[in-house]
Design a protein around this motif. Structure first.
Motif, PDB file in Angstrom:
ATOM      1  N   UNK A  70      -0.754  -8.040   6.924  1.00  0.00           N
ATOM      2  CA  UNK A  70      -0.885  -6.517   6.563  1.00  0.00           C
ATOM      3  C   UNK A  70      -0.223  -5.684   8.055  1.00  0.00           C
ATOM      4  N   UNK A  71       0.921  -5.494   7.740  1.00  0.00           N
ATOM      5  CA  UNK A  71       1.763  -4.917   9.022  1.00  0.00           C
ATOM      6  C   UNK A  71       1.458  -3.391   9.502  1.00  0.00           C
ATOM      7  N   UNK A  72       0.623  -2.655   8.616  1.00  0.00           N
ATOM      8  CA  UNK A  72       0.759  -1.307   8.942  1.00  0.00           C
ATOM      9  C   UNK A  72      -0.687  -0.654   9.120  1.00  0.00           C
ATOM     10  N   UNK A  73      -1.730  -1.310   8.412  1.00  0.00           N
ATOM     11  CA  UNK A  73      -3.044  -0.810   8.149  1.00  0.00           C
ATOM     12  C   UNK A  73      -4.168  -1.466   8.738  1.00  0.00           C
ATOM     13  N   UNK A  74      -3.966  -2.138   9.746  1.00  0.00           N
ATOM     14  CA  UNK A  74      -5.089  -2.830  10.526  1.00  0.00           C
ATOM     15  C   UNK A  74      -5.762  -3.831   9.435  1.00  0.00           C
ATOM     16  N   UNK A  75      -7.196  -3.307   9.313  1.00  0.00           N
ATOM     17  CA  UNK A  75      -7.667  -4.293   8.376  1.00  0.00           C
ATOM     18  C   UNK A  75      -8.066  -3.545   6.939  1.00  0.00           C
ATOM     19  N   UNK A  76      -7.144  -2.850   6.690  1.00  0.00           N
ATOM     20  CA  UNK A  76      -7.167  -1.998   5.251  1.00  0.00           C
ATOM     21  C   UNK A  76      -6.887  -3.085   4.117  1.00  0.00           C
ATOM     22  N   UNK A 137      -2.293   0.299 -11.897  1.00  0.00           N
ATOM     23  CA  UNK A 137      -1.856   0.362 -10.324  1.00  0.00           C
ATOM     24  C   UNK A 137      -1.898   1.594  -9.799  1.00  0.00           C
ATOM     25  N   UNK A 138      -1.533   2.752 -10.533  1.00  0.00           N
ATOM     26  CA  UNK A 138      -1.422   4.065  -9.907  1.00  0.00           C
ATOM     27  C   UNK A 138      -2.756   4.685  -9.750  1.00  0.00           C
ATOM     28  N   UNK A 139      -3.479   4.383 -10.595  1.00  0.00           N
ATOM     29  CA  UNK A 139      -5.323   4.754 -10.292  1.00  0.00           C
ATOM     30  C   UNK A 139      -5.915   3.775  -9.100  1.00  0.00           C
ATOM     31  N   UNK A 140      -5.365   2.507  -9.095  1.00  0.00           N
ATOM     32  CA  UNK A 140      -5.800   1.840  -7.752  1.00  0.00           C
ATOM     33  C   UNK A 140      -5.292   2.533  -6.527  1.00  0.00           C
ATOM     34  N   UNK A 141      -4.007   2.774  -6.528  1.00  0.00           N
ATOM     35  CA  UNK A 141      -3.447   3.355  -5.311  1.00  0.00           C
ATOM     36  C   UNK A 141      -4.168   4.710  -4.958  1.00  0.00           C
ATOM     37  N   UNK A 142      -4.415   5.406  -5.940  1.00  0.00           N
ATOM     38  CA  UNK A 142      -5.175   6.950  -5.743  1.00  0.00           C
ATOM     39  C   UNK A 142      -6.602   6.287  -5.188  1.00  0.00           C
ATOM     40  N   UNK A 143      -7.300   5.404  -5.571  1.00  0.00           N
ATOM     41  CA  UNK A 143      -8.418   4.931  -5.058  1.00  0.00           C
ATOM     42  C   UNK A 143      -8.611   4.520  -3.678  1.00  0.00           C
ATOM     43  N   UNK A 144      -7.305   4.012  -3.242  1.00  0.00           N
ATOM     44  CA  UNK A 144      -7.682   3.304  -1.746  1.00  0.00           C
ATOM     45  C   UNK A 144      -7.975   4.460  -0.771  1.00  0.00           C
ATOM     46  N   UNK A 145      -7.356   5.530  -0.689  1.00  0.00           N
ATOM     47  CA  UNK A 145      -7.844   6.484   0.332  1.00  0.00           C
ATOM     48  C   UNK A 145      -8.905   7.376   0.101  1.00  0.00           C
ATOM     49  N   UNK A 146      -9.394   7.444  -1.369  1.00  0.00           N
ATOM     50  CA  UNK A 146     -10.380   8.323  -1.917  1.00  0.00           C
ATOM     51  C   UNK A 146     -11.650   7.526  -1.920  1.00  0.00           C
ATOM     52  N   UNK A 147     -11.821   6.452  -2.131  1.00  0.00           N
ATOM     53  CA  UNK A 147     -12.954   5.484  -2.225  1.00  0.00           C
ATOM     54  C   UNK A 147     -13.008   4.368  -0.836  1.00  0.00           C
ATOM     55  N   UNK A 148     -12.023   4.165  -0.452  1.00  0.00           N
ATOM     56  CA  UNK A 148     -12.034   3.037   0.652  1.00  0.00           C
ATOM     57  C   UNK A 148     -11.657   3.535   1.837  1.00  0.00           C
ATOM     58  N   UNK A 149     -11.114   4.687   1.960  1.00  0.00           N
ATOM     59  CA  UNK A 149     -10.355   5.167   3.355  1.00  0.00           C
ATOM     60  C   UNK A 149      -9.638   4.166   3.787  1.00  0.00           C
ATOM     61  N   UNK A 150      -8.790   3.396   3.183  1.00  0.00           N
ATOM     62  CA  UNK A 150      -7.794   2.465   3.277  1.00  0.00           C
ATOM     63  C   UNK A 150      -6.644   2.287   2.741  1.00  0.00           C
ATOM     64  N   UNK A 151      -5.639   1.525   3.100  1.00  0.00           N
ATOM     65  CA  UNK A 151      -4.568   1.168   2.468  1.00  0.00           C
ATOM     66  C   UNK A 151      -4.116  -0.447   2.359  1.00  0.00           C
TER      67      UNK A 151
END
Length: 211
Positions: A70-76, A137-151
């Motif tokens: 994970x090079x960009x988002x810490x513990x994302x 895959x698109x739905x999971x990408x949308x869910x990352x910031x909305x539900x988990x506040x992470x990438x």
């Protein structure tokens, strides 16, 4: 003497025969064969890359490895991969993704050139495998910031691959659907055309008339 000339000499074909065969592989109104190896091999390579990425992520979810790149988002990545959504099913979602990519790679390599008209069912099955993976895959990408506040960097890379597969795969599907529509317009058996390719529907119709 090039490879094509050698092949024609061994098989007794003429250059005109090869040209006619190539033209027959191109759907009416199109400028290329969507089932050609030059179109499908890059898709299969992308699917294999996606399978490797998803398999790597699945190895973390299964506890085989302790962390992921994970090079960009810490513990994302950990937050996304350990989320309840990622583990909502008995099988980790990354493992399902790896299996889906394996199906995409296999589906992209089955059948020869011109399979859009020779084996339409293979093309439609391939499209059915590719499209849902891209949508999920698109739905999971949308869910990352909305539900988990992470990438998750590799999750995003995997999603990008699944989206890139959709366009070229749908070109081939469109060619097969147009073939089935032409069969229906002529009164040929769409069912026979679907399973046995161009010409089978007409042969079935003539056989039914003669019977």
């Amino acid at each position: 003497m090039n490879a094509g000339a050698i092949s024609r000499w061994l098989t007794g074909r003429s250059a005109e025969d090869d040209a006619a065969a190539d033209a027959a592989r191109v759907p009416p109104g199109w400028s290329y064969d969507p089932s050609s190896w030059s179109e499908r091999i890059p898709l299969a390579m992308l699917a294999i890359l996606g399978m490797c990425i998803a398999g790597y992520l699945a190895s973390y979810q299964l506890g085989i490895i302790k962390g992921v790149f994970e090079p960009f988002f810490g513990d994302g990545s950990q937050r996304v991969l350990d989320s309840p959504l990622s583990r909502a099913l008995p099988v980790p979602d990354a493992l399902l993704g790896a299996l889906a990519y394996a199906a995409d790679a296999s589906g992209g390599l089955v059948g020869g050139r011109g399979r859009w008209r020779r084996h339409p069912w293979i093309v439609l099955a391939f499209g059915f495998a590719v499209a849902p993976l891209g949508a999920v895959s698109i739905l999971l990408v949308v869910a990352q910031p909305l539900l988990f506040h992470a990438f998750c960097t590799l999750c995003l890379a995997s999603a990008l691959i699944s989206v890139l597969l959709i366009g070229p795969a749908m070109d081939e599907v469109l060619a097969s659907l147009q073939l089935l529509r032409r069969a229906a317009t002529r009164g040929d058996s769409v069912w026979q055309t679907l399973w046995h390719g161009e010409g089978a529907g007409a042969a079935h119709r003539l056989h039914a008339v003669e019977a």
